[in-house]
Design a protein around this motif. Sequence first.
Motif, PDB file in Angstrom:
ATOM      1  N   GLU A 250       0.858  -1.196   0.000  1.00 24.59           N
ATOM      2  CA  GLU A 250       0.000   0.000   0.000  1.00 24.59           C
ATOM      3  C   GLU A 250       0.886   1.236   0.000  1.00 24.59           C
ATOM      4  O   GLU A 250       1.650   1.474   0.931  1.00 24.59           O
ATOM      5  CB  GLU A 250      -0.910   0.003   1.227  1.00 24.59           C
ATOM      6  N   HIS A 262      -4.305   6.489  -3.344  1.00 21.96           N
ATOM      7  CA  HIS A 262      -3.851   5.294  -2.626  1.00 21.96           C
ATOM      8  C   HIS A 262      -3.875   4.120  -3.613  1.00 21.96           C
ATOM      9  O   HIS A 262      -4.902   3.895  -4.269  1.00 21.96           O
ATOM     10  CB  HIS A 262      -4.773   5.003  -1.438  1.00 21.96           C
ATOM     11  N   LEU A 264      -2.440  -0.100  -4.565  1.00 21.42           N
ATOM     12  CA  LEU A 264      -1.751  -1.354  -4.232  1.00 21.42           C
ATOM     13  C   LEU A 264      -0.707  -1.578  -5.312  1.00 21.42           C
ATOM     14  O   LEU A 264      -1.050  -1.701  -6.496  1.00 21.42           O
ATOM     15  CB  LEU A 264      -2.741  -2.524  -4.188  1.00 21.42           C
ATOM     16  N   LYS A 289     -10.085   3.153   0.202  1.00 19.96           N
ATOM     17  CA  LYS A 289      -9.327   3.674   1.338  1.00 19.96           C
ATOM     18  C   LYS A 289     -10.092   4.820   2.016  1.00 19.96           C
ATOM     19  O   LYS A 289     -10.175   4.889   3.255  1.00 19.96           O
ATOM     20  CB  LYS A 289      -7.963   4.165   0.862  1.00 19.96           C
TER      21      LYS A 289
END
Length: 304
Positions: A250, A262, A264, A289
Amino acid sequence: MRATTEHGRRYFVSRRLDSPHVQPKRSAMDSQRDPQNRTTELLKEWHSLEKDFISQLFFNSPIGIYILQNGRFRFVNPEFQRITGYDEHELKGTLSLDIVHPEDRDMVRSKAIEMLKGQRSSPYLARIVRKNGELKYILESVCSISYRGQISALGYFMDNTEQELIKEALRQSEQKFHKAFRSSPDWVVISTLDDGIYLEVNQAFLHTTGFTAQEVIGRSSTDLGIWVDPEERDELHEILRENGRVCNAEVRFKVKSGAILHVLWSAEVIEYGGKQCLIAVARDVTDRKLAEQEQMRREKLQGV
């Protein structure tokens, strides 16, 4: 010549000229003839060895060899027969182009003529059809020779099927990769491992970040200020160097507008263009998020 018996009596004996102890005189012509005969014998031996050597070379060669006269097979070695699946009797007298794939015949004829005229030196690639119908890729070279008193073509014929199939498999694999690369809804980028220079980016990356390809390719993520926390980038790159991959980390990225996303982030070390690179995939989870943060805020308020 005098001789004496055991009783002391003497007598004369004559010595014949053809005694084994006396060699007859040799004429000058005989002396000249021997070296000539020996030279002739040596030449015959050499020609015999030469023929045997050439014969062994042709018949035991790992490359298919053939001789054509007027476009028809006059000689084929065992390897040529193995590659084509035809035996010597089936090939002799047949047109060489009969075993070439119909789509390649004009090309083969043209390239062979160029080689016979000395206008081409590199082998050419073509397809042949074996006796059982199987396709083979071959590399071929031809040159002009004299065979049994006639102008002929000597051909060298090497099976290149395995290498061509590997190349085709790689080409198809690359096509599939590029299709997946371009059409992926996630960001996909390829960059150098050491300095993070972008080599390729997909459309999803450009659409989400707001950058154009011209603004990105050849520049690094540091130049563009994409990583919100540069130390986070350094830590993940250290893990990449040690383990070769990172999965679903993250992280926060800043896009061209200044907004913080945000994501991954997953990456793996690959070799690309002869360099150590990484292919990275980033999935935007900003909405999720923010929803989680809102949920936590409400839970705290309820707790109060």
